[in-house]
Design an enzyme around this catalytic site. Structure first.
Site, short mmCIF file in Angstrom:
data_model
loop_
_atom_site.label_atom_id
_atom_site.label_comp_id
_atom_site.label_asym_id
_atom_site.label_seq_id
_atom_site.Cartn_x
_atom_site.Cartn_y
_atom_site.Cartn_z
N ASN A 214 0.83 -1.21 0.00
CA ASN A 214 0.00 0.00 0.00
C ASN A 214 0.86 1.26 0.00
OD1 ASN A 214 -2.36 -1.49 0.12
ND2 ASN A 214 -2.77 -1.09 2.27
N ARG B 23 -11.54 -3.71 -13.70
CA ARG B 23 -10.43 -4.62 -13.37
C ARG B 23 -10.96 -6.04 -13.50
NH1 ARG B 23 -6.46 -1.45 -11.00
NH2 ARG B 23 -7.19 0.35 -9.79
N HIS C 67 -16.07 3.52 -14.29
CA HIS C 67 -15.86 2.76 -13.05
C HIS C 67 -17.11 1.98 -12.65
CE1 HIS C 67 -15.00 2.45 -8.57
NE2 HIS C 67 -13.88 2.01 -9.09
N ARG D 297 -13.89 2.73 5.36
CA ARG D 297 -12.71 1.90 5.59
C ARG D 297 -11.41 2.69 5.53
NH1 ARG D 297 -11.96 -0.97 0.89
NH2 ARG D 297 -10.09 0.24 0.44
#
Length: 721
Positions: free
Chosen positions: A64, A386, A446, A575
């Site tokens: 990350n 993706r 998206h 999150r």
């Protein structure tokens, strides 16, 4: 009102044209992300997790952080170098943000090294060793020497560093070792650099038990005399490079595929953003690297004795089930089983919600596979953001095209770090006869939408799938997402307009149910919050419950502040990044923010609004979406937000998924007004939302929840602090 402690020192209010209110109203986006990654790192310290799962969290925190530097820090560096006079919502210049980021990232990397030290000791106790230099015995040394000669030596290319040999290009994420040598024959000093090929395994496992690993850079240092015969080894140290990996889009590009193929190549040569030096590197060697690689004001850090923490995922793959979470096998949705596996019959009977990863992503694949072979299916339209490297979705679309169906695939070439894979899939789809469209040049597509048009009784019926996650079979096993299937004709017409908008730039008209960005998604959300404000002012109950990955958009944040001031209870499960400051008297005292970090990555986007109802299931409005509440999702992406109106599905999403997230105590962190995240205390009746959904019937099935201690109560409009 004072600034949060972690940004109070970053800017002088007298020099801040936004005024002190800007930094008091919003947390900094980048620092909030770093706080999220620290929560990920904290899970590596959580004794409730098995040892290799803790190592996985450490590895994720490292990967990350790499991506953060390659994209976010690179963007700020670009602004600074170009002297762009742009400030963040909290009033900081690019330079001020970079200063704060560097300080916090250095602390985070130091914590990663400390956690690695603790986990390494724990792994030793579990008979899984990452050997230190003095722990390699004679037998292991003999095997490693043979391995070096046969498997490593042939792929190494040492390069002298002198006026006749310019400093070589070091690729992004490139790990290298620099040596100071002395030639024995004439005592002449020589400096050499050895790049470690990315194809080489970072950790080499010595055969036998117990498991023993050695890093490739330590093997190189140990057997350097074999690579440099006739030389004395003076000093040697590893270093690592991170480069700018963001891509600027040329709006004049005529061939988008060729443009992106070339852009991917250029990205590999982006400017150096971070130079990581092994702790204890000799000053002379460090000076060379700083001179050669730090010319563009790269951030230079001493990153401990293990560079590239993300590479630890190799060791996580060790076959030690006793050190991992018990395996979990997702269930196939029961509603589909009730119709003998006929997806279309099941969807025709009733809208269906599927909860991944607790319920298998195979249902989405079966929906597409059935469409491919069904003679009554006329057309399939599919977005691909993706799709990953597994070809299941792609194969289904190819099979449909080869069966003579009209198949359209909207492939997003700008899905960061998946561009190359998406170009590959686009080419494969086109060869099979699929109509491949790349959408808007300036906006990413998206939205995760699939539609199937089927001939039934002389008419056409449209079946739709709307997902909160990607059509990616691998991430669907570890991300929590929702899949919604419907044959509602109004939603089908909206989906058709969404595709026409992307493929032909045809502006949607008379949209019945679906909100779209960058068209009206933000304005629709603001209107929904305004309704809650009006209801409370009229004496009715009001509440907003929302679950997403990130909250950044200032307009939405300000509207939530307005709602809080009016008395609307706002509960947010975010999150990652949250720029909203909760719990501030006079501004956000009615807003609670929590973050859930656990075995699965919380990824679904769910928005609920009380709508004046005494209890939410008596009339609350519930939506699922592909969009987080960020400017990019509202202004620079094609996204959807869809109302869930089927009563059964509505209650499943609200009373099960949403409430379970709200009442989780074992994996939750509360965001404090000063920016700190505090882990929840489990209390007398701990609740773990991931465990709850693993042991209870699927949302698409029947039956009551099992385990009284894990039962989810009905959501009420009363705060649960």
């Amino acid at each position: 009102m004072t600034r949060p402690a972690h940004i109070a020192h970053l800017a002088d209010p007298d020099d801040d044209p936004f005024g002190p209110e800007a930094s008091d109203r919003y947390f900094n986006r980048e620092l909030s992300w770093l706080a999220f990654n620290r929560r990920v790192l904290e899970e590596a310290c959580n004794p409730a997790h098995p040892l290799l799962e803790r190592l996985r969290f450490l590895s994720i925190s490292g990967s990350n952080l790499d991506e953060f530097f390659m994209v976010r820090v690179a963007g700020l560096k670009g602004q600074q170098l170009k002297e762009v006079d742009r400030r963040s919502a909290d009033g900081l210049t690019a330079g001020q943000q970079l200063g704060a980021i560097t300080e916090e990232a250095d602390a985070l990397m130091a914590s990663q090294q400390a956690v690695w030290g603790d986990l390494r000791n724990a792994l030793d106790e579990a008979r899984l060793h990452v050997l230190r230099r003095d722990e390699v015995d004679a037998e292991a040394t003999e095997w490693l020497e043979t391995h070096f000669r046969e498997q490593i030596f042939p792929i190494l290319t040492p390069q002298a560093l002198d006026p006749a040999h310019p400093f070589p290009f070091i690729p992004n994420k490139g790990l290298s070792v620099i040596f100071d040598l002395v030639r024995r024959s004439d005592k002449e000093p020589v400096r050499e650099l050895v790049m470690l090929p990315v194809s080489a395994a970072r950790f080499v496992r010595i055969p036998g038990e117990p498991a023993r690993y050695v890093t490739i850079e330590s093997i190189l240092k140990r057997f350097a005399p074999l690579l440099f015969p006739g030389y004395e080894i003076g000093g040697a140290a590893a270093f690592r490079v991170l480069r700018d990996s963001d891509m600027e889009i040329d709006e004049e590009a005529e061939d988008l595929v060729r443009y992106f193929a070339n852009a991917i190549k250029r990205r590999r040569r982006g400017r150096v953003i971070r130079l990581e030096l092994e702790t204890g590197m000799p000053e002379a060697l460090a000076a060379v690297l700083k001179s050669e690689l730090g010319k563009t004001d790269a951030i230079i850090t001493e990153s401990g004795n293990l560079l590239g923490i993300g590479d630890l995922d190799t060791i996580v793959d060790e076959n030690r089930p006793d050190l991992k979470f018990p395996p979990y096998v997702p269930r196939f949705p029961e509603r589909i089983r009730e119709f003998g596996g006929d997806c279309f019959a099941a969807i025709r009977a009733k809208d269906i919600i599927v909860h991944h990863p607790y319920e298998s992503f195979d249902v989405v694949l079966e929906y597409l596979k059935q469409a491919a072979i069904d003679p009554d299916v006329i057309a399939i339209k599919q977005t691909l953001y993706r799709a990953g490297k597994q070809p299941a979705v792609i194969n289904a679309l190819i099979a449909a095209a080869e069966a003579g169906k009209s198949v359209t695939a909207v492939v997003e070439l700008r899905a960061r770090f998946d561009e190359e894979q998406n170009i590959y899939w686009a080419s494969a789809l086109e060869r099979a006869g699929v109509q491949v469209v790349y959408g808007f040049l300036e906006w990413k597509t998206h939205a995760k939408v699939s539609m199937v048009v089927r001939r039934e009784g002389g008419k056409f019926r449209t079946y739709c799938h709307f997902g909160t996650g990607n059509y990616h079979p691998v991430t669907a096993r570890i991300y929590t997402d929702l899949s919604f299937f419907t044959a509602d004709a109004r939603i089908g017409r909206d989906a058709a307009q969404l595709f026409n908008y992307v493929t032909g730039y045809v502006e949607p008209v008379d949209i019945a149910k679906v909100s779209l960005s960058p068209r009206d998604l933000r304005s629709d959300l603001l209107a929904l919050i305004d309704t809650e404000i009006a209801n409370v002012r009229a004496g009715l109950p009001g509440g907003v419950w929302a679950k997403m990955n990130s909250l950044v958009d200032p307009a939405i944040i300000d509207k939530l502040y307005e709602a809080s001031g009016a008395g609307v209870e706002v509960e947010l499960i975010i999150r990652g990044i949250c720029c909203l400051r909760p719990g501030v008297p006079g501004m956000s005292e009615n807003i609670r923010v929590k973050s859930v970090i656990g075995r699965f990555l919380e990824h679904s986007r769910i928005f609920a609004f009380g709508n004046g109802a005494a209890l939410p299931n008596d009339g609350a409005r519930v939506f699922i979406s592909s969009a987080d509440w960020m400017p990019r999702n509202f202004d620079r992406r094609v996204e959807y937000m869809l109302p869930i109106e089927n009563p059964t599905v509505h209650d499943q999403v609200l009373d099960q998924v949403m409430v379970a997230n709200l009442i989780d105590t074992e994996q939750s962190w509360e965001l404090e007004p000063d920016g700190r995240y505090v882990r929840d205390e489990p209390g007398d009746k701990p609740f773990n939302l991931h465990r709850y959904f693993m042991i209870n019937p699927s949302l698409s099935g029947r039956g009551a929840a099992i385990g009284a201690s894990d039962a989810v109560p009905t959501l009420s409009l009363r705060r649960r602090r």
